[in-house]
Design a protein around this motif. Structure first.
Motif, mmCIF file in Angstrom:
data_model
loop_
_atom_site.group_PDB
_atom_site.id
_atom_site.type_symbol
_atom_site.label_atom_id
_atom_site.label_comp_id
_atom_site.label_asym_id
_atom_site.label_seq_id
_atom_site.Cartn_x
_atom_site.Cartn_y
_atom_site.Cartn_z
ATOM 1 N N LEU A 144 0.826 -1.209 0.000
ATOM 2 C CA LEU A 144 0.000 0.000 0.000
ATOM 3 C C LEU A 144 0.858 1.256 0.000
ATOM 4 O O LEU A 144 1.990 1.257 0.487
ATOM 5 N N THR A 145 0.306 2.346 -0.522
ATOM 6 C CA THR A 145 0.964 3.644 -0.410
ATOM 7 C C THR A 145 0.914 4.099 1.042
ATOM 8 O O THR A 145 0.152 3.561 1.856
ATOM 9 N N VAL A 146 1.725 5.119 1.364
ATOM 10 C CA VAL A 146 1.722 5.655 2.736
ATOM 11 C C VAL A 146 0.330 6.161 3.108
ATOM 12 O O VAL A 146 -0.131 5.977 4.238
ATOM 13 N N ALA A 147 -0.351 6.787 2.140
ATOM 14 C CA ALA A 147 -1.696 7.309 2.408
ATOM 15 C C ALA A 147 -2.662 6.174 2.755
ATOM 16 O O ALA A 147 -3.463 6.290 3.695
ATOM 17 N N THR A 171 -0.305 14.278 7.724
ATOM 18 C CA THR A 171 -0.071 14.563 6.302
ATOM 19 C C THR A 171 1.400 14.742 5.967
ATOM 20 O O THR A 171 1.738 15.110 4.841
ATOM 21 N N ALA A 172 2.292 14.478 6.925
ATOM 22 C CA ALA A 172 3.719 14.789 6.735
ATOM 23 C C ALA A 172 4.318 14.113 5.507
ATOM 24 O O ALA A 172 5.152 14.687 4.814
ATOM 25 N N ALA A 173 3.893 12.869 5.221
ATOM 26 C CA ALA A 173 4.491 12.125 4.109
ATOM 27 C C ALA A 173 3.525 11.924 2.950
ATOM 28 O O ALA A 173 3.735 11.048 2.107
ATOM 29 N N LEU A 174 2.447 12.714 2.880
ATOM 30 C CA LEU A 174 1.417 12.508 1.861
ATOM 31 C C LEU A 174 1.496 13.540 0.741
ATOM 32 O O LEU A 174 1.908 14.674 0.954
ATOM 33 N N SER A 175 1.104 13.116 -0.456
ATOM 34 C CA SER A 175 0.977 14.041 -1.583
ATOM 35 C C SER A 175 -0.327 14.819 -1.439
ATOM 36 O O SER A 175 -1.183 14.486 -0.607
ATOM 37 N N ASP A 176 -0.518 15.823 -2.292
ATOM 38 C CA ASP A 176 -1.737 16.629 -2.223
ATOM 39 C C ASP A 176 -2.990 15.773 -2.446
ATOM 40 O O ASP A 176 -4.000 15.940 -1.764
ATOM 41 N N ALA A 177 -2.911 14.846 -3.416
ATOM 42 C CA ALA A 177 -4.066 13.985 -3.699
ATOM 43 C C ALA A 177 -4.367 13.075 -2.514
ATOM 44 O O ALA A 177 -5.533 12.838 -2.163
ATOM 45 N N GLU A 178 -3.313 12.572 -1.874
ATOM 46 C CA GLU A 178 -3.498 11.689 -0.718
ATOM 47 C C GLU A 178 -4.041 12.452 0.479
ATOM 48 O O GLU A 178 -4.828 11.915 1.268
ATOM 49 N N PHE A 183 -8.578 13.906 4.250
ATOM 50 C CA PHE A 183 -9.565 14.879 4.705
ATOM 51 C C PHE A 183 -10.995 14.359 4.529
ATOM 52 O O PHE A 183 -11.878 14.648 5.345
ATOM 53 N N ILE A 184 -11.223 13.595 3.464
ATOM 54 C CA ILE A 184 -12.543 12.981 3.265
ATOM 55 C C ILE A 184 -12.832 12.001 4.398
ATOM 56 O O ILE A 184 -13.938 11.965 4.959
ATOM 57 N N ALA A 185 -11.818 11.198 4.746
ATOM 58 C CA ALA A 185 -11.975 10.233 5.848
ATOM 59 C C ALA A 185 -12.232 10.952 7.170
ATOM 60 O O ALA A 185 -13.079 10.533 7.975
ATOM 61 N N GLY A 286 14.978 28.194 -6.011
ATOM 62 C CA GLY A 286 13.927 27.305 -5.532
ATOM 63 C C GLY A 286 13.476 26.359 -6.633
ATOM 64 O O GLY A 286 13.320 26.770 -7.785
ATOM 65 N N MET A 287 13.284 25.097 -6.281
ATOM 66 C CA MET A 287 12.798 24.115 -7.247
ATOM 67 C C MET A 287 11.431 23.628 -6.784
ATOM 68 O O MET A 287 11.308 23.001 -5.733
ATOM 69 N N ALA A 288 10.397 23.963 -7.555
ATOM 70 C CA ALA A 288 9.019 23.646 -7.185
ATOM 71 C C ALA A 288 8.449 22.595 -8.122
ATOM 72 O O ALA A 288 8.921 22.399 -9.237
ATOM 73 N N GLY A 289 7.394 21.941 -7.665
ATOM 74 C CA GLY A 289 6.721 20.925 -8.465
ATOM 75 C C GLY A 289 5.942 19.988 -7.570
ATOM 76 O O GLY A 289 6.138 19.970 -6.352
ATOM 77 N N LEU A 290 5.067 19.212 -8.164
ATOM 78 C CA LEU A 290 4.273 18.255 -7.411
ATOM 79 C C LEU A 290 5.077 16.997 -7.128
ATOM 80 O O LEU A 290 6.165 16.790 -7.687
ATOM 81 N N ILE A 291 4.543 16.130 -6.258
ATOM 82 C CA ILE A 291 5.180 14.851 -5.990
ATOM 83 C C ILE A 291 5.336 14.099 -7.308
ATOM 84 O O ILE A 291 4.400 13.983 -8.094
#
Length: 518
Positions: A144-147, A171-178, A183-185, A286-291
């Motif tokens: 399973l994923t961390v989420a 949420t420390a190790a979760l992506s935005d989608a996770e 939050f739904i849970a 700065g280097m930005a981007g999604l997981i």
């Protein structure tokens, strides 16, 4: 919000002369998400350990549903319906989801002789459906994923009929989608009347999901406020009791210094696709981007931790071949990994050993380590970086996350690296320690160090960076100067510019890149 579930009043706790909690009060209602915030060492964990029976209070009272509660151990708390999900997940990776949920409480058949796997999976499936989770009860947790593992921890707590659920940095190790899934849970738990204590350093999350916020500082409860009636700035002011650091040079700074690092056409499978950029002396890029954008992969490739398929790297105008971290360090490149405990430090060794670990050749003569120079170097790091430690002989694991981070930075300063790559430098540390790290990075840039900073927190990127490199699916989609008008929304537009859209908007991207060097 519903009825009062928990009232902790006048809570006192001392450890070997340290006054950890001073007359603290905390309340939780059913159907409420109540945030508990404060710097590391403020007393949050101690308060929650008393509520879960790990520690016993020295003074004060605890009431559960209006009745006095005695919590001599964790079993007593669990029996009342109080559970905690720790930041470090407590699951057995080689067991299935169902086995983890009911570990030690498995249904049995034939008079208790054999485990009843069918019933076990059926019960777990009912709980998973109750939370609308698409997780098979017979899948191994390691798959399973961390989420998803986080969700299993929540379901495990629900299986105890928990009425109070404490979440520590969920949420420390979760992506935005996770995070959205989590939050739904949380919303479903709240609707069912569960009271949730939410511990987090991420201020934006608090405004989104919390009803009330209790702020702690130095073992005291400063105040409890309604989330909708306060601001992040007020919360931070209560937490730290001092003004936070803001870089005065991040925006609008002209960069005419020499290029100390240049990357041309770097490629590595699907993770890195034709990445090119420049880093100048005294600059924070700065280097930005999604997981999954490829930021960490680029950093590891530059440090020689992962091989590349093609591309050129120039250090101070000289083409170099970086085949290993040893080569990178020899070229004056230091790397602070996003997983500092696994790759960045030796947690069981002391401060002085961690400071010297990358410079042992400097501190040795004829294979003998020179004790005095190592101790002087460590004292210099502790003093200049303001590391909070009883002594340089303290084991690193006993320091807070922010102070561990400072020691790792000190390691590379001791090595005198001119190029520093920081991957998520403030992950998992509190807001006050973040402020100190910000000040330190800005000071290093002022001293002429060239810094590549990867961060998933856009306010952090905008606060510190002189330029912002944006990545999406392994590609650089923009190189933007951090001037007035650059916003989180603009960065996110480039961070979500997928490859199929990238080709159709190449002219716009090239224009953005050009603006970064003007």
């Amino acid at each position: 919000m519903g009825e009062q579930l928990v009232v902790m009043s006048g809570i006192e706790k001392r450890f070997a002369g340290v006054h950890a909690l001073k007359g603290c009060r905390f309340e939780l209602r059913s159907g409420e998400v109540h945030a508990l915030v404060g710097e590391n060492g403020a007393g949050k964990s101690t308060m929650m350990k008393i509520l879960t029976g790990v520690y016993q209070r020295d003074e004060g009272e605890i009431a559960f549903r209006g009745r006095p509660a005695d919590l001599p151990d964790t079993r007593a708390a669990q029996k009342l319906g109080i559970s905690m999900i720790h930041q470090e997940l407590n699951l057995a990776p080689d067991l299935t989801v169902a086995q983890n949920i009911y570990i030690g409480r498995e249904p049995r058949r034939l008079g208790g002789i054999l485990l009843d796997d069918k019933r076990l999976n059926r019960q777990a499936e009912q709980l998973l459906r109750r939370m609308n989770l698409d997780i098979a009860p017979d899948v191994l947790v390691s798959d399973l994923t961390v989420a998803k593992q986080q969700m299993v921890e929540i379901v495990k707590a629900i299986s105890y009929e928990s009425q109070v659920l404490i979440m520590d940095e969920p949420t420390a190790a979760l992506s935005d989608a996770e995070i959205e899934e989590l939050f739904i849970a949380i919303g479903k738990l709240r609707a069912s009347g569960v009271g949730i204590v939410y511990i987090s350093h991420r201020m934006a999350e608090l405004q989104r999901i919390c009803d009330r916020i209790t702020v702690m500082r130095d073992g005291s409860c400063i105040d409890t406020v309604l989330t909708k009636e306060t601001t992040i700035e007020k919360i931070i002011a209560m937490m730290v009791g001092r003004e936070l650091y803001h870089s005065a040079t991040a925006r609008g700074r002209e960069e005419r210094a020499e290029v100390v690092l240049e990357v041309k056409g770097l490629n590595r499978g699907k993770a890195i696709k034709n990445v090119s950029f420049q880093l100048r002396r005294g600059e924070i890029l700065g280097m930005a981007g999604l997981i999954g954008a490829g930021r960490t992969e680029v950093a590891r490739a530059l440090f020689g931790a992962d091989p590349v398929d093609s591309g050129d790297i120039y250090v101070q105008g000289r083409k170099v071949r970086i085949m290993s971290p040893h080569h990178a360090v020899r070229e004056g490149i230091g790397y602070l990994s996003e997983d500092r405990k696994r790759y960045g430090c030796l947690v069981d060794m002391d401060v002085k050993s961690n400071v010297a670990v990358s410079s042992f050749k400097r501190f040795s003569r004829f294979s003998w380590m020179l004790k005095s120079p190592i101790e002087r170097a460590a004292e210099d790091v502790v003093g200049s970086l303001q590391v909070k430690t009883p002594s340089i002989h303290q084991a690193l694991r006993n320091l807070s996350g922010g102070n561990q981070q400072k020691v790792i930075i000190g390691k590379w300063l001791t090595k005198d690296c001119d190029i520093l790559i920081f991957d998520e430098p403030t992950r998992g540390i509190d807001i006050g320690a973040k402020s100190e790290i910000y000040k330190l990075l800005d000071r290093l840039a002022g001293q002429g160090k060239a810094i590549l900073m990867i961060s998933s927190e856009l306010p952090e990127i905008l606060r510190l960076s002189h330029r912002v490199l944006v990545m999406c699916e392994g590609r650089v989609t923009a190189d933007l100067r951090n001037a007035e008008g650059l916003s989180q929304e603009t960065i996110m537009q480039y961070a979500t510019r997928r490859e199929d859209r990238f080709a159709s908007s190449r002219e716009e991207t090239l224009l953005a890149n050009r603006r970064g060097y003007e």
